[in-house]
Scaffold this motif. Structure first.
Motif: not given
Length: 201
Positions: A111-116, A141-146
């Motif tokens: 559920g963490k917000n992630v931007a690359v 993304e595979a870890k469930g991040c948004k």
């Protein structure tokens, strides 16, 4: 006697207020997001600092971050260069290569917000432009991040990139070798895009 008791209480309060904090750095509500990067030449750090300045958040080398600190943030902005061109994994040639396969699997980031964001040279390595950014995107993304912050490929001259998803880049891509004059404005515009998408700043 009452006066003495009041003085003693105030002294104890003052000592407690200024006592050093035990343990590592604490994350507060003011620390909702952070920029993590790793670099070989310094270019990725430059972009990380542009992003951090635009978003008014901290920036840190991923190799210096503890697991406790990482999971405490709501939003992670992560970036790397690409050195191992054509590789299926460990594409960055930086600290990220160990982190992604040794540390990341142990972290709960659901559920963490992630931007690359990624760095590349679209003239010399036009077939592998910013490939490592795609690796970051896929593994987080595979870890469930948004995932946030996909961008248009317009204005770039590369041929292929593992950082593309459905015709867009999986984040902010910068080229300090050929388009350095565009990087800071691209970073500022991207931060505004993230804000409009509801990224956890």
């Amino acid at each position: 006697m009452k006066f003495t008791a009041i003085i003693s209480a105030l002294a104890a309060t003052s000592v407690a207020a200024f006592a050093p904090s035990m343990g590592g750095r604490s994350i507060t509500s003011l620390d909702a997001a952070v920029v993590y990067f790793s670099t070989s030449t310094g270019n990725t750090e430059t972009i990380a600092e542009y992003i951090a300045a635009a978003a008014s958040i901290e920036v840190e080398e991923i190799g210096d971050a503890s697991e406790t600190e990482i999971v405490a943030y709501d939003g992670l902005i992560i970036g790397s260069p690409t050195w191992n061109t054509g590789a299926d994994e460990q594409r960055s040639g930086t600290t990220w290569d160990d982190f992604l396969y040794s540390t990341l699997p142990n972290l709960d980031l659901e559920g963490k917000n992630v931007a690359v964001f990624g760095m590349g040279d679209q003239q010399s390595y036009m077939d592998n432009y910013c490939d490592a950014a795609g690796e970051l995107y896929d593994l987080f993304e595979a870890k469930g991040c948004k995932m946030f912050g996909l961008t248009s490929t317009d204005g770039y001259s590369h041929l292929e990139s593992k950082a593309q998803r459905d015709g867009k880049f999986c984040g902010l891509m910068c080229d300090e070798d050929n388009q350095y004059d565009l990087s800071e404005d691209r970073a500022k515009a991207w931060v505004e895009q993230l804000k409009s998408e509801g990224f956890a700043f």
